[in-house]
Design an enzyme around this catalytic site. Sequence first.
Site, PDB file in Angstrom:
ATOM      1  N   ASN A   5       0.943  -1.334  -0.085  1.00  0.00           N
ATOM      2  CA  ASN A   5      -0.081   0.121   0.094  1.00  0.00           C
ATOM      3  C   ASN A   5       0.938   1.279  -0.202  1.00  0.00           C
ATOM      4  O   ASN A   5       2.253   1.061  -0.216  1.00  0.00           O
ATOM      5  CB  ASN A   5      -0.939  -0.070   1.112  1.00  0.00           C
ATOM      6  N   GLU A  23       3.307   1.621   3.040  1.00  0.00           N
ATOM      7  CA  GLU A  23       4.488   0.488   2.953  1.00  0.00           C
ATOM      8  C   GLU A  23       5.515   0.770   1.725  1.00  0.00           C
ATOM      9  O   GLU A  23       6.481   0.674   2.015  1.00  0.00           O
ATOM     10  CB  GLU A  23       3.399  -0.896   2.690  1.00  0.00           C
ATOM     11  N   ASP A  27      -5.094  -8.539   0.700  1.00  0.00           N
ATOM     12  CA  ASP A  27      -5.226  -9.932   0.661  1.00  0.00           C
ATOM     13  C   ASP A  27      -6.047 -10.254  -0.442  1.00  0.00           C
ATOM     14  O   ASP A  27      -5.815 -11.180  -1.378  1.00  0.00           O
ATOM     15  CB  ASP A  27      -5.566 -10.707   1.754  1.00  0.00           C
TER      16      ASP A  27
END
Length: 336
Positions: A206, A209, A284
């Site tokens: 993301n 990150e 996920d």
Amino acid sequence: MNHALLDTLKRLGRCRIAVVGDLMLDRYLWGQATRISQEAPVPVVLVKRESHVPGGAANVARNVLSLGGRVSVYGCLGEDEEGRRLSSLLAEAGAETEGVVAIPGGHTTVKTRVLAGNQQVVRVDRENPAEVTAEARERLLAALERDLASGKVDALVMEDYAKGVFSREFMAQVAELARRHQVMSTLDPHPTHPYDVQGLTLMTPNRMEAFALAELPYLPGIGDPLHDTALARVGRTLLQRWGSELMLITLGAEGMALFRAGAPEPLVIPTRARQVFDVSGAGDTVMATMSLAICAGASHALAASLANYAAGIVVGYVGTRAIDARELEQALKEQR
């Protein structure tokens, strides 16, 4: 476009994914906040029910299965009640779990969320990354190599939540196995592990990150990802450092930006979310959907678009939830 997306969705069942990483159990305590505690300025939640779902790498596996794909899981669980529960949930969903290693005396990673109505009040984590030993990693690697050599794996997904499975050496060994057996390898990285492993097909950080992995000061989005110079710098930096073919950076309400090696600018995909209740597990869903779509022969742009639709659905629910293929199909048809 949507016709092509629907065709891709129908082909996802052809693919088998190996998911390697940190397995977790997500526990939810659902209740109502009736008053403020006399002991501290916190709400008192009267619990009405409790539920458990696979989390972390286990949630990626659950998403693969709910999209019609097949999955083998490789990770570590403790020899405890939570580990047995998670193992049962995975098996009941249809996952192959021969690659799951039980650690004697170990503790399964559990995230417990307490909700008052639809509002999360607190999250309590239990984890002990140090319990994952070198011997456990050797067993994981042996099981993975056996299955890759058998030819039954189409893609390998690494899910790093910094809960003990991945060391720099282990991640490099897994990536090397994928290269040796000519299998697509993907990684959902953790910002505390800037391992710079080479040869990956896809990474899906993301925004926060991505900045951390690029070791650049975080800057929020400007509302226009295509002209976001800070984001562009981060994407180029990560492609160069990790040497991956694709870098899909998820941007929340701003959608996604797909950076491709050799492409002058990213492909920006606007969000499809109608409402956002909970972003738990959305990454996920993106990883599972994109990996399956590429395996099914979709172009990178088409795979990212399908993943964007899937993520836009799951964030509309409270709690970790796998995408439902029928719901995704209906959403695609409504957009035609």
